[in-house]
Design a protein around this motif. Structure first.
Motif, PDB file in Angstrom:
ATOM      1  N   GLU A   1     -17.525  32.849  -5.108  1.00 43.64           N
ATOM      2  CA  GLU A   1     -18.485  31.740  -5.145  1.00 43.64           C
ATOM      3  C   GLU A   1     -19.302  31.783  -6.436  1.00 43.64           C
ATOM      4  N   ILE A   2     -19.681  32.985  -6.850  1.00 45.86           N
ATOM      5  CA  ILE A   2     -20.409  33.132  -8.115  1.00 45.86           C
ATOM      6  C   ILE A   2     -19.543  32.632  -9.264  1.00 45.86           C
ATOM      7  N   THR A   3     -18.281  33.038  -9.270  1.00 46.29           N
ATOM      8  CA  THR A   3     -17.360  32.612 -10.329  1.00 46.29           C
ATOM      9  C   THR A   3     -17.231  31.090 -10.364  1.00 46.29           C
ATOM     10  N   SER A   4     -17.100  30.477  -9.209  1.00 52.26           N
ATOM     11  CA  SER A   4     -16.974  29.019  -9.137  1.00 52.26           C
ATOM     12  C   SER A   4     -18.239  28.322  -9.637  1.00 52.26           C
ATOM     13  N   LEU A   5     -19.392  28.805  -9.202  1.00 49.74           N
ATOM     14  CA  LEU A   5     -20.657  28.201  -9.641  1.00 49.74           C
ATOM     15  C   LEU A   5     -20.891  28.419 -11.129  1.00 49.74           C
ATOM     16  N   LEU A   6     -20.507  29.587 -11.639  1.00 54.19           N
ATOM     17  CA  LEU A   6     -20.642  29.835 -13.076  1.00 54.19           C
ATOM     18  C   LEU A   6     -19.777  28.870 -13.881  1.00 54.19           C
ATOM     19  N   ALA A   7     -18.584  28.571 -13.391  1.00 55.79           N
ATOM     20  CA  ALA A   7     -17.720  27.607 -14.077  1.00 55.79           C
ATOM     21  C   ALA A   7     -18.352  26.224 -14.066  1.00 55.79           C
ATOM     22  N   GLU A   8     -18.933  25.844 -12.938  1.00 56.42           N
ATOM     23  CA  GLU A   8     -19.616  24.549 -12.846  1.00 56.42           C
ATOM     24  C   GLU A   8     -20.829  24.506 -13.785  1.00 56.42           C
ATOM     25  N   LEU A   9     -21.587  25.601 -13.799  1.00 52.78           N
ATOM     26  CA  LEU A   9     -22.756  25.691 -14.687  1.00 52.78           C
ATOM     27  C   LEU A   9     -22.327  25.637 -16.143  1.00 52.78           C
ATOM     28  N   ASP A  10     -21.290  26.354 -16.465  1.00 48.16           N
ATOM     29  CA  ASP A  10     -20.806  26.392 -17.837  1.00 48.16           C
ATOM     30  C   ASP A  10     -20.426  24.996 -18.323  1.00 48.16           C
ATOM     31  N   ALA A  11     -19.725  24.253 -17.492  1.00 50.02           N
ATOM     32  CA  ALA A  11     -19.314  22.897 -17.868  1.00 50.02           C
ATOM     33  C   ALA A  11     -20.522  21.994 -18.069  1.00 50.02           C
ATOM     34  N   ALA A  12     -21.483  22.039 -17.147  1.00 45.23           N
ATOM     35  CA  ALA A  12     -22.679  21.187 -17.258  1.00 45.23           C
ATOM     36  C   ALA A  12     -23.520  21.578 -18.461  1.00 45.23           C
ATOM     37  N   ALA A  13     -23.705  22.880 -18.676  1.00 42.58           N
ATOM     38  CA  ALA A  13     -24.534  23.339 -19.799  1.00 42.58           C
ATOM     39  C   ALA A  13     -23.868  23.036 -21.134  1.00 42.58           C
ATOM     40  N   LEU A  14     -22.560  23.186 -21.199  1.00 38.38           N
ATOM     41  CA  LEU A  14     -21.837  22.891 -22.437  1.00 38.38           C
ATOM     42  C   LEU A  14     -21.926  21.399 -22.782  1.00 38.38           C
ATOM     43  N   ARG A  15     -21.751  20.534 -21.779  1.00 41.91           N
ATOM     44  CA  ARG A  15     -21.896  19.083 -22.010  1.00 41.91           C
ATOM     45  C   ARG A  15     -23.294  18.768 -22.531  1.00 41.91           C
ATOM     46  N   HIS A  16     -24.293  19.361 -21.903  1.00 44.27           N
ATOM     47  CA  HIS A  16     -25.684  19.115 -22.283  1.00 44.27           C
ATOM     48  C   HIS A  16     -25.956  19.602 -23.709  1.00 44.27           C
ATOM     49  N   ALA A  17     -25.537  20.814 -24.028  1.00 45.86           N
ATOM     50  CA  ALA A  17     -25.774  21.368 -25.367  1.00 45.86           C
ATOM     51  C   ALA A  17     -25.060  20.541 -26.440  1.00 45.86           C
ATOM     52  N   ARG A  18     -23.816  20.168 -26.169  1.00 45.11           N
ATOM     53  CA  ARG A  18     -23.076  19.353 -27.147  1.00 45.11           C
ATOM     54  C   ARG A  18     -23.743  18.002 -27.381  1.00 45.11           C
ATOM     55  N   ALA A  19     -24.179  17.374 -26.297  1.00 42.50           N
ATOM     56  CA  ALA A  19     -24.841  16.071 -26.431  1.00 42.50           C
ATOM     57  C   ALA A  19     -26.103  16.204 -27.279  1.00 42.50           C
ATOM     58  N   GLU A  20     -26.847  17.256 -27.056  1.00 46.37           N
ATOM     59  CA  GLU A  20     -28.060  17.453 -27.856  1.00 46.37           C
ATOM     60  C   GLU A  20     -27.717  17.728 -29.309  1.00 46.37           C
ATOM     61  N   GLU A  21     -26.814  18.656 -29.542  1.00 51.67           N
ATOM     62  CA  GLU A  21     -26.501  19.066 -30.901  1.00 51.67           C
ATOM     63  C   GLU A  21     -25.794  17.974 -31.702  1.00 51.67           C
ATOM     64  N   GLU A  22     -24.957  17.183 -31.048  1.00 48.05           N
ATOM     65  CA  GLU A  22     -24.182  16.181 -31.769  1.00 48.05           C
ATOM     66  C   GLU A  22     -24.857  14.811 -31.829  1.00 48.05           C
ATOM     67  N   GLU A  23     -25.722  14.506 -30.863  1.00 44.79           N
ATOM     68  CA  GLU A  23     -26.323  13.172 -30.812  1.00 44.79           C
ATOM     69  C   GLU A  23     -27.838  13.198 -30.937  1.00 44.79           C
ATOM     70  N   LEU A  24     -28.482  13.962 -30.069  1.00 42.62           N
ATOM     71  CA  LEU A  24     -29.936  13.925 -29.987  1.00 42.62           C
ATOM     72  C   LEU A  24     -30.613  14.602 -31.174  1.00 42.62           C
ATOM     73  N   PHE A  25     -30.184  15.796 -31.537  1.00 39.85           N
ATOM     74  CA  PHE A  25     -30.824  16.501 -32.636  1.00 39.85           C
ATOM     75  C   PHE A  25     -30.680  15.769 -33.973  1.00 39.85           C
ATOM     76  N   PRO A  26     -29.524  15.179 -34.288  1.00 41.50           N
ATOM     77  CA  PRO A  26     -29.447  14.392 -35.523  1.00 41.50           C
ATOM     78  C   PRO A  26     -30.412  13.201 -35.515  1.00 41.50           C
ATOM     79  N   LEU A  27     -30.564  12.543 -34.365  1.00 46.71           N
ATOM     80  CA  LEU A  27     -31.541  11.449 -34.273  1.00 46.71           C
ATOM     81  C   LEU A  27     -32.956  11.968 -34.506  1.00 46.71           C
ATOM     82  N   LEU A  28     -33.243  13.114 -33.931  1.00 45.31           N
ATOM     83  CA  LEU A  28     -34.554  13.728 -34.109  1.00 45.31           C
ATOM     84  C   LEU A  28     -34.799  14.036 -35.590  1.00 45.31           C
ATOM     85  N   ALA A  29     -33.805  14.580 -36.256  1.00 47.23           N
ATOM     86  CA  ALA A  29     -33.925  14.908 -37.673  1.00 47.23           C
ATOM     87  C   ALA A  29     -34.137  13.651 -38.525  1.00 47.23           C
TER      88      ALA A  29
END
Length: 187
Positions: free
Chosen positions: A98-126
């Protein structure tokens, strides 16, 4: 201090550090106690990062960027999704699979969030905030990060985040948020 103290660099480094922590968890499947301790650390560090964004980035985005309020609402929704997964991950009765499954789900959500910030939001902020202001905000975020000192706090024997309230699992995210708001990131 880091190579660059601007806010975007500080938060991007956090993304990389959190991903490294997540990668380390992949190698601990045979060491349940250590793995669970690292999960607690990852949850605490992720919440600390979210609170830093909510304190230093989102008010600027809301005020300065075109469609700022909508962008912030989207980011806050992503944070809440990640925190929902972490609340599930913090339950003390989870099996290793269950930990492994939740970590995979967390990893996917966190990676999507980080990419969106780094590729879209942070450049707009800059584009909408001066370099000098980004450095001031980045240094404030670094100061707050030092005050938060989650890793140091979790290592202390009498740490309130390791108390019986936290051992129940479901409140870890909320308790870390409350701790950070009181000490490191006051509103």
């Amino acid at each position: 201090m880091q190579d660059s103290d601007d806010l975007i660099s500080v938060l991007t480094q956090d993304h990389h550090d959190l991903q490294q922590l997540r990668t380390e968890l992949d190698y601990l499947t045979e060491f349940d106690g250590l793995r669970r301790s690292l999960v607690v650390l990852m949850v605490a560090e992720t919440v600390r990062h979210s609170v830093a964004e909510e304190t230093y980035v989102y008010p600027v985005i809301r005020a300065r960027l075109p469609q700022g309020p909508a962008l912030v609402d989207h980011e806050v929704t992503a944070h809440r999704r990640i925190e929902r997964i972490m609340r599930s991950l913090s339950r003390p009765d989870l099996t290793s699979s269950e930990i492994t499954s939740l970590l995979a789900e967390l990893d996917a959500a966190a990676l999507r969030h980080a990419r969106a910030e780094e590729e879209e939001l942070f450049p707009l902020l800059a584009d909408h905030v001066s370099e000098d202001e980004l450095v001031v905000l980045g240094r404030q975020a670094l100061e707050a990060k030092e005050k938060a000192a989650i890793r140091r706090s979790l290592a202390e024997p009498g740490c309130p985040m390791r108390s019986e309230h936290i051992a129940s699992g479901g409140t870890l995210v909320d308790r870390v948020r409350a701790y950070l708001r009181a000490d490191a990131y006051p509103l």
